[in-house]
Design a protein around this motif. Structure first.
Motif, PDB file in Angstrom:
ATOM      1  N   PHE A   4       0.899  -1.239   0.049  1.00  0.00           N
ATOM      2  CA  PHE A   4       0.004  -0.109  -0.012  1.00  0.00           C
ATOM      3  C   PHE A   4       0.893   1.355   0.108  1.00  0.00           C
ATOM      4  O   PHE A   4       0.712   2.227  -0.731  1.00  0.00           O
ATOM      5  CB  PHE A   4      -0.775  -0.060   0.969  1.00  0.00           C
ATOM      6  N   PHE A  30      -6.529   5.119  -6.710  1.00  0.00           N
ATOM      7  CA  PHE A  30      -7.050   3.986  -7.156  1.00  0.00           C
ATOM      8  C   PHE A  30      -8.193   4.194  -8.056  1.00  0.00           C
ATOM      9  O   PHE A  30      -8.266   3.798  -9.162  1.00  0.00           O
ATOM     10  CB  PHE A  30      -7.808   3.104  -5.718  1.00  0.00           C
ATOM     11  N   GLU A  36      -7.651   2.240 -12.384  1.00  0.00           N
ATOM     12  CA  GLU A  36      -7.613   0.837 -11.918  1.00  0.00           C
ATOM     13  C   GLU A  36      -6.922   0.116 -13.094  1.00  0.00           C
ATOM     14  O   GLU A  36      -5.972  -0.682 -12.673  1.00  0.00           O
ATOM     15  CB  GLU A  36      -8.949   0.297 -11.905  1.00  0.00           C
ATOM     16  N   SER A  58       1.093   0.204 -11.735  1.00  0.00           N
ATOM     17  CA  SER A  58       1.190   0.881 -10.291  1.00  0.00           C
ATOM     18  C   SER A  58       2.671   0.193 -10.012  1.00  0.00           C
ATOM     19  O   SER A  58       3.607   0.657 -10.681  1.00  0.00           O
ATOM     20  CB  SER A  58       0.211   0.282  -9.205  1.00  0.00           C
ATOM     21  N   TYR A 103      -4.146  -3.391  -5.651  1.00  0.00           N
ATOM     22  CA  TYR A 103      -5.031  -3.229  -4.516  1.00  0.00           C
ATOM     23  C   TYR A 103      -5.863  -4.540  -4.175  1.00  0.00           C
ATOM     24  O   TYR A 103      -6.074  -4.690  -3.005  1.00  0.00           O
ATOM     25  CB  TYR A 103      -5.933  -2.176  -4.741  1.00  0.00           C
ATOM     26  N   GLU A 117      -5.688  -5.591  -0.465  1.00  0.00           N
ATOM     27  CA  GLU A 117      -7.160  -5.972   0.237  1.00  0.00           C
ATOM     28  C   GLU A 117      -6.903  -7.441   0.832  1.00  0.00           C
ATOM     29  O   GLU A 117      -7.473  -7.728   1.953  1.00  0.00           O
ATOM     30  CB  GLU A 117      -8.205  -5.645  -0.435  1.00  0.00           C
ATOM     31  N   VAL A 177      -7.173   1.689   3.421  1.00  0.00           N
ATOM     32  CA  VAL A 177      -7.339   1.071   1.836  1.00  0.00           C
ATOM     33  C   VAL A 177      -8.521   1.248   1.370  1.00  0.00           C
ATOM     34  O   VAL A 177      -8.695   1.650   0.192  1.00  0.00           O
ATOM     35  CB  VAL A 177      -6.726  -0.400   1.911  1.00  0.00           C
ATOM     36  N   GLU A 185      -9.408   4.789   0.392  1.00  0.00           N
ATOM     37  CA  GLU A 185      -8.535   4.833  -1.134  1.00  0.00           C
ATOM     38  C   GLU A 185      -9.191   4.207  -2.158  1.00  0.00           C
ATOM     39  O   GLU A 185      -9.242   4.878  -3.438  1.00  0.00           O
ATOM     40  CB  GLU A 185      -7.013   4.172  -0.917  1.00  0.00           C
ATOM     41  N   MET A 186      -9.782   3.072  -1.814  1.00  0.00           N
ATOM     42  CA  MET A 186     -10.432   2.438  -2.895  1.00  0.00           C
ATOM     43  C   MET A 186     -11.935   2.735  -3.275  1.00  0.00           C
ATOM     44  O   MET A 186     -12.722   2.571  -4.177  1.00  0.00           O
ATOM     45  CB  MET A 186     -10.570   0.998  -2.737  1.00  0.00           C
TER      46      MET A 186
END
Length: 481
Positions: A155, A165, A169, A173, A192, A196, A229, A232-233
């Protein structure tokens, strides 16, 4: 060297080459072969303790000089890239403050990369050798910590070297190092998904685990990672729920606690940190050397200030405002300081060199919860959570009646005030699609830091470091300069 082996080779060298600050010297019991992992809780715990030790040690990556004091160093210096923290004189951290450190040839682009990929490799030695279905409660907790840390380290890398994010998508990254090590950059969505998955597994594995100290993470810390997280998502319902459960059981600081320097890992709000002492201190290559204006070190006499706009945004009855000097400067402990100098971070240990590092405080969860509630349609709940923490900081604070964007802006403002200098503001600028605005009428940013960076600019991405590109061309394309 094969291209896809570069990260492994570098971090293996860091792990197994002896040096004065090498964690193997601090924890000799962790020098074990892989066959011992998974059968010996003591040996496996030694490896995990080595990870925690390296996270708070200085100059372990070989990059960034005295800015390299582990995880706290990364958090500190990315905060210098926002609007709110000012360097009055360029010193350690200055390459981040003026945005020259993010380019691929600068050691500051190497520092986070090797900090976290080194420790991802190390926790993988635990994850890959301890049976996830083990009946040994200690091994289960050790593996749970390792996999939660792996998710969190990815992360950190994704936020530094990759785009945000939502809406990105399918953009590139960072490489994933989990079941296998990718030689290429994975997409934001892929990274991600891995983050997760790791954090959810860590949360489950750490159920019921009672840690011996706050250097080690427990379920509440893994939940806090996951809440951040989810925010962020854009998974706001999940973010709010996870933040609330993560902060449960932690008591908010009173005025005396908030004004006590943020140097003691045992204070009530600390969720995770590093417990330092005279034997473990890294002296000038340390957080307090650079951010404690009242102590011996690089900030001695005053070098770290608060942006005047944020200072002015604080109520006169806010206890947090008392820890910053105003437009006229002032005197503290017999030393005269210039305007807007910070007194927030002070190492008050007896030798003034042994202050602990606080990585994460439970206060953070209130702002994640409040923002997530507001964005998921529960504005009254958001106002209630915001009031709960802000009233502890300012007894005159009146519960907000705002809604929509105005409510979210109030939450973010309070978060910036509360977490000033703690490593969250720059990440939020990226996530919220806001730019850097330092060149304004009346600014107190010095000339070398007085510039604006628009939303979405390439400067919000660190470039992949030159050393990685040289050994692994498969990782290209790099982020734009």
């Amino acid at each position: 060297m094969k291209k896809n082996k570069f990260i492994y080779a570098v971090i293996a060298g860091l792990l197994f080459t002896s040096c004065g600050k090498d964690y193997l010297n601090l924890n000799p019991e962790s020098t074990i072969n892989p066959e011992q992992l998974g059968s010996s809780p003591a040996a496996t715990l030694g490896t995990l303790k080595g990870v925690y030790a390296t996270l708070r040690s200085a100059t372990t990556t070989g990059y960034a000089g005295h800015e390299d004091f582990g995880h706290k160093g990364v958090l500190s210096f990315v905060d210098l890239m926002g609007n709110d923290v000012i360097m009055d004189n360029l010193g350690w951290g200055g390459f981040n403050y003026n945005y020259t450190g993010r380019v691929m040839t600068n050691s500051r682009s190497h520092f986070p990369w090797f900090t976290y990929y080194t420790q991802i490799k190390n926790v993988n030695t635990i994850i890959n050798n301890v049976d996830p279905a083990t009946d040994d409660a200690q091994l289960k907790a050790i593996r749970g910590q390792a996999i939660a840390l792996r998710g969190y380290f990815h992360f950190m890398l994704a936020r530094i070297y990759g785009p945000t994010f939502v809406g990105h998508e399918e953009a590139l990254s960072v490489p994933i190092n989990a079941k296998t090590l990718s030689s290429k950059r994975n997409t934001v969505a892929e990274v991600y998904t891995q983050i997760e998955s790791d954090l959810k597994e860590g949360v489950e594995a750490l159920a019921g685990y009672k840690r011996p100290n706050k250097e080690m993470i427990d379920q509440s810390v893994a939940q806090a990672f996951l809440a951040d997280v989810y925010l962020e998502m854009g998974k706001y319902k999940e973010a709010a729920e996870m933040a609330k459960v993560a902060r449960t059981g932690y008591v908010l600081l009173d005025k005396a606690g908030w004004q006590n320097g943020f140097y003691d890992i045992n204070q009530a709000e600390t969720m995770w940190g590093a417990d330092l002492n005279a034997e473990l201190t890294t002296f000038v290559a340390s957080f307090f050397s650079i951010f404690d204006n009242t102590n011996t070190g690089y900030a001695e006499g005053g070098n770290i200030s608060i942006d005047k706009r944020l200072y002015d945004a604080m109520s006169e009855t806010d206890v947090r405002k008392e820890m910053f000097l105003g437009a006229d400067g002032g005197t503290y402990e017999g030393t005269d300081f210039s305007p807007y100098i910070s007194l927030k971070f002070r190492d008050l240990t007896s030798d003034r060199v042994s202050g602990d590092y606080l990585y994460l405080r439970s206060a953070t969860m209130y702002y994640i919860e409040a923002e997530a509630l507001a964005r998921s349609g529960n504005e009254q709940g958001a106002r209630d959570v915001l009031f709960e923490i802000t009233n502890k900081r300012d007894a005159s604070y009146v519960k907000s009646t705002k809604s929509g964007t105005d409510l979210i802006n109030e939450i973010i403002l309070q978060k910036r005030i509360e977490l000033w200098g703690e490593g969250f503001a720059w990440f939020d600028l990226k996530r919220l699609g806001q730019g850097v605005l330092r060149d304004y009428n009346g600014t107190n940013h010095p000339t070398y830091g007085r510039f604006n960076i628009p939303t979405g600019d390439n400067k919000f991405l660190f470039m992949i470091p030159q050393a990685e590109v040289d050994a692994n061309p498969d990782i290209l394309p790099n982020n734009p300069q």
